[in-house]
Design a protein around this motif. Sequence first.
Motif, PDB file in Angstrom:
ATOM      1  N   PHE A 163       2.473   1.767  -3.255  1.00  0.00           N
ATOM      2  CA  PHE A 163       1.419   2.153  -4.377  1.00  0.00           C
ATOM      3  C   PHE A 163       1.151   3.529  -4.194  1.00  0.00           C
ATOM      4  CE2 PHE A 163      -3.178   2.002  -5.513  1.00  0.00           C
ATOM      5  CZ  PHE A 163      -3.026   2.115  -7.138  1.00  0.00           C
ATOM      6  N   ARG A 164       1.218   4.121  -3.115  1.00  0.00           N
ATOM      7  CA  ARG A 164       0.889   5.743  -2.921  1.00  0.00           C
ATOM      8  C   ARG A 164       2.034   6.227  -3.285  1.00  0.00           C
ATOM      9  NH1 ARG A 164      -1.629   6.276   3.072  1.00  0.00           N
ATOM     10  NH2 ARG A 164      -1.294   8.364   2.717  1.00  0.00           N
ATOM     11  N   ARG A 200       1.716   6.172  -7.143  1.00  0.00           N
ATOM     12  CA  ARG A 200       0.650   7.196  -7.766  1.00  0.00           C
ATOM     13  C   ARG A 200       1.154   8.737  -7.604  1.00  0.00           C
ATOM     14  NH1 ARG A 200      -4.942   5.342  -6.527  1.00  0.00           N
ATOM     15  NH2 ARG A 200      -5.111   6.578  -4.614  1.00  0.00           N
ATOM     16  N   GLN A 201       1.762   9.088  -6.453  1.00  0.00           N
ATOM     17  CA  GLN A 201       2.271  10.313  -6.378  1.00  0.00           C
ATOM     18  C   GLN A 201       3.199  10.711  -7.475  1.00  0.00           C
ATOM     19  OE1 GLN A 201       3.660  10.396  -2.154  1.00  0.00           O
ATOM     20  NE2 GLN A 201       4.845  12.133  -2.710  1.00  0.00           N
ATOM     21  N   VAL A 236       0.853  -1.186  -0.072  1.00  0.00           N
ATOM     22  CA  VAL A 236       0.015   0.006   0.081  1.00  0.00           C
ATOM     23  C   VAL A 236       0.861   1.102   0.060  1.00  0.00           C
ATOM     24  CG1 VAL A 236      -1.706   1.466   1.406  1.00  0.00           C
ATOM     25  CG2 VAL A 236      -1.972  -1.166   1.053  1.00  0.00           C
ATOM     26  N   LEU A 237       1.849   0.970   0.923  1.00  0.00           N
ATOM     27  CA  LEU A 237       2.820   2.142   0.754  1.00  0.00           C
ATOM     28  C   LEU A 237       3.575   2.668  -0.390  1.00  0.00           C
ATOM     29  CD1 LEU A 237       4.840   1.963   4.213  1.00  0.00           C
ATOM     30  CD2 LEU A 237       3.541   3.968   3.523  1.00  0.00           C
ATOM     31  N   SER A 267       1.746  -2.810  -8.213  1.00  0.00           N
ATOM     32  CA  SER A 267       1.782  -3.288  -6.914  1.00  0.00           C
ATOM     33  C   SER A 267       2.368  -4.730  -6.547  1.00  0.00           C
ATOM     34  CB  SER A 267       0.579  -3.400  -5.911  1.00  0.00           C
ATOM     35  OG  SER A 267      -0.601  -3.853  -6.788  1.00  0.00           O
ATOM     36  N   SER A 321      -2.381  -0.690 -11.870  1.00  0.00           N
ATOM     37  CA  SER A 321      -2.353  -0.743 -10.626  1.00  0.00           C
ATOM     38  C   SER A 321      -1.663  -1.996 -10.020  1.00  0.00           C
ATOM     39  CB  SER A 321      -3.253  -0.242  -9.787  1.00  0.00           C
ATOM     40  OG  SER A 321      -3.808   1.036 -10.386  1.00  0.00           O
TER      41      SER A 321
END
Lengths: 292, 296
Positions: free
Chosen positions: A280-281, A284-285, A277-278, B132, B128
């Motif tokens: 991925f964020r 995205r940034q 999750v980290l 990931s 995505s």
Amino acid sequence: MVRTRPLTPYLFIAPLVGLLVFIFGYPLARVFDFSTRRIRGFDGPSVGFANFEALFADPVFWLAVRHNLQLLLAIIPLLLLSLLLAIALYERLGGWRIFRTIVFLPYILAIPIVAVVLRNMFQLNGPINTVLRSVGLEGLALDWLGDADIALWTVMAMIIWRESAFGVVLFLSRLLSLNEELAESAQLDGANWWQRTLYIVIPQLRGVIEFYLVLSLITLLAAVFSYVYIVPGRGGPGNATMILELYIYNWAFDKRLPGMGAAVSVVLFLVTIVFMVLMFRLRRQAAAEEVG
Amino acid sequence: MQRRLAAPAASAPVESGKGAAKQRGLGVVLSLQGLLIIAVLVALAPAAFMIMTSLKTPEQYNIDRLGLPDPFTFGNYAQVISQHPFLLWMANSAILSVGSVLVSTAVAALGAYAIARMRFRGRELLLSLSTSLMAVPPVVMVVPLFVMFTQIGLVGTYQGVILIYAGLLTPFSVYLLVTFFRTIPTELIEAALIDGATPLGVLTRIILPLSGAPLVTLFIVNLLYVWNDLLIALLFLPNENLRTLMVGISVFQGRYLQNIPLSMAGMALASVPMLILYIVFQRYFIRGLVAGAVKG
């Protein structure tokens, strides 16, 4: 975007989706399924959460968890060391390019090779202790890999030695792309080197530092198998360097209990989801910056 | 950094020596220079130890751990090469590395082209998800993969292991190629389509020839990953004649725990291929590994 027939994109992504499902999707689904079964050969009866109960009752599991957590401490020296060296290289003192080439060398050598070489260097009568004794530091000439209390710290030092090489190159390439006007105008305003480095240069590295932290955490949690498999020899002495990856390996392939191995894998996977999750964020940034 | 990470191949490394007129105290300069010299010595020490020890006889090593070899002996190397199939191991590693990289690049190029330049449902979701997956440790998939591969008879085959590696490499390949493909002007593609090219033709004749830099990066990062892997090779290639270099040396070193010079000769020999690649392609290595951070 390019106009295509409606089916064309799906033909292009079909091999990709197929491969990802085959190597990631299906195994990840199966690992959850396996963790609730007593597998013999290919399949076995469902046992509910018995595997997890056995796991949580096993002191070696907690030992492996503790060791992985202890290895996470390496994040601090990793970060500080690579940041410091990157900043030193950024000053572009004489010969910095050669220094950069050499500092990156540890990362080119494969972990199993590094592990074998360093293991010999850290032997009780190896070269490191020879040097320590010859400069009068007799007391520091420890049994680096034979002593159960020290072995994991020694492995940690080896990991730092190799993995910081990568941090240096990562930070340096960011530093070299910085706009130097800020630091220059601060210099005109009378800021000294320390002030410029601490208050102007390092804050601009925030993004890459975050990225490196996430990456290193994942490495320390789940990519140190080769070190402990070779260095002290399969997690030894005793279980002094047992870590989760090796623990999975032992259950599934030494003791031939894939259900137990799968249960450990599930635990490890759930932990890494947090990091996914980290990551991925951060990505995205990055994508947002790309567009903006 | 994110920007560089996001478009690593597109941006050339900035290495100009600008900003020369920086003012630093002498103390700062001296301590930084000192720090760098220490770092270089520490970085070099294991390689130096490996090479020097490999040129000693065991008797010499027993007397002198650190000194220069006197006389230099190449006997360890001769013994390693004549008694152990290092060349076979290297060939196995090379087949697996090159095979996995080719499969992964082909699959990723097709997918990345669709993601970057075509419109379809689930496009963003696919990107995505794929991205990931870069953070999932391979060890998590190993147990079910092994059971599945045993069932369908893929354990101990090149094809099976190439599939696994190709799968593990692909999320990064897709990520890197999508980022690059998005920088290629759509007009080029449209012009080719108007001239009657098929979408596949556009990919192979227009897009890939423009993608030299990211392709080299992918090749190097992914090659290094497969070449250096121990876990997958250890489990999925139990046959002695299919051993990779990493599995080979882990078995080899276990047999010579007492003969350190011989063991070091083996390690030195095993380092040669990647060292040569590093020296020749240094720029791409550094650029590629920075871009490919996620492969660890």
